[in-house]
Write a protein that holds these residues in place. Structure first.
Motif, PDB file in Angstrom:
ATOM      1  N   VAL A   1       0.869  -1.389   0.022  1.00 35.11           N
ATOM      2  CA  VAL A   1       0.085   0.014   0.051  1.00 35.11           C
ATOM      3  C   VAL A   1       0.793   1.194  -0.010  1.00 35.11           C
ATOM      4  O   VAL A   1       1.783   1.299   1.049  1.00 35.11           O
TER       5      VAL A   1
ATOM      6  N   ASP B   1       0.794   5.583  -0.361  1.00 25.90           N
ATOM      7  CA  ASP B   1      -0.104   6.562  -0.290  1.00 25.90           C
ATOM      8  C   ASP B   1      -1.477   6.261  -0.156  1.00 25.90           C
ATOM      9  O   ASP B   1      -2.227   6.845  -0.708  1.00 25.90           O
ATOM     10  N   GLY B   2      -1.829   5.196   0.565  1.00 27.13           N
ATOM     11  CA  GLY B   2      -3.341   4.929   0.930  1.00 27.13           C
ATOM     12  C   GLY B   2      -3.778   4.090  -0.032  1.00 27.13           C
ATOM     13  O   GLY B   2      -5.119   3.886  -0.011  1.00 27.13           O
ATOM     14  N   LYS B   3      -3.210   3.696  -1.172  1.00 27.46           N
ATOM     15  CA  LYS B   3      -3.805   2.854  -2.265  1.00 27.46           C
ATOM     16  C   LYS B   3      -3.210   1.455  -2.252  1.00 27.46           C
ATOM     17  O   LYS B   3      -1.844   1.541  -2.416  1.00 27.46           O
ATOM     18  N   ILE B   4      -3.875   0.622  -2.667  1.00 31.77           N
ATOM     19  CA  ILE B   4      -3.319  -0.808  -3.005  1.00 31.77           C
ATOM     20  C   ILE B   4      -2.548  -0.673  -4.276  1.00 31.77           C
ATOM     21  O   ILE B   4      -3.200  -0.544  -5.110  1.00 31.77           O
ATOM     22  N   ARG B   5      -1.301  -0.958  -4.242  1.00 26.71           N
ATOM     23  CA  ARG B   5      -0.499  -1.073  -5.448  1.00 26.71           C
ATOM     24  C   ARG B   5      -0.260  -2.473  -6.108  1.00 26.71           C
ATOM     25  O   ARG B   5      -0.159  -2.437  -7.220  1.00 26.71           O
TER      26      ARG B   5
ATOM     27  N   THR C   1       5.513  -2.510  -8.245  1.00 26.02           N
ATOM     28  CA  THR C   1       5.423  -1.243  -7.711  1.00 26.02           C
ATOM     29  C   THR C   1       6.676  -0.643  -8.094  1.00 26.02           C
ATOM     30  O   THR C   1       6.754   0.774  -7.922  1.00 26.02           O
TER      31      THR C   1
ATOM     32  N   SER D   1      -9.429  -5.466   5.422  1.00 25.11           N
ATOM     33  CA  SER D   1      -9.521  -5.611   3.713  1.00 25.11           C
ATOM     34  C   SER D   1     -10.692  -5.639   3.115  1.00 25.11           C
ATOM     35  O   SER D   1     -10.856  -5.416   2.244  1.00 25.11           O
TER      36      SER D   1
END
Length: 138
Positions: free
Chosen positions: A19, A21-25, A55, A138
């Protein structure tokens, strides 16, 4: 902030996710790489490496590792579990109590071996999350 989530502290279904910056990559299950259902007794090394590669994150750039094992939560739920099992399955209750500290040692050892195999610095900040809370989040 780059968070590497590693699961599981149990001997099945190891996986990893990043994750940023708060987003699942990226996210991956180890069984997909080794072609073994549930990947029993395996570390999430391939899953972690895939997530890092996908990523473009370097192992040294991981800020935090999240791990679904909280010894405090385990200890606080142990009396309820023992009380529930004692009359019908006393052997399970006894096993839970007698293996309390070795269970914690094993779970933390799995995390440390996974991090070492992936080149994640041992000094990375680690957060131990209660297992069911990790599922719920999740």
């Amino acid at each position: 902030m780059i968070i590497l989530g590693i699961g599981s502290p149990f001997p099945h279904d190891p996986a990893a996710a990043i994750v940023a910056d708060g987003k699942i990559r990226a996210a991956a299950d180890e069984e997909r790489f080794i072609r073994e259902k549930h990947a029993k007794d395996k570390l999430a090394v391939n899953a972690v490496k895939f997530c890092l590669e996908k990523t473009g994150v370097k192992a040294k750039d991981v800020d935090v590792v999240a791990y679904p094992w909280s010894f405090g939560a385990y200890l606080s739920s142990l009396p309820r579990y023992v009380a529930r099992c004692w009359r019908t399955r006393p052997s399970r209750a006894f096993k839970a109590v007698s293996k309390t500290f070795s269970s914690n040692k094993n779970a933390v050892d799995i995390l440390n071996r996974t991090l070492a195999a992936c080149g994640i610095p041992s000094g990375v900040k680690k957060y131990f999350i209660e297992h069911h809370m990790a599922h719920a989040s999740s």
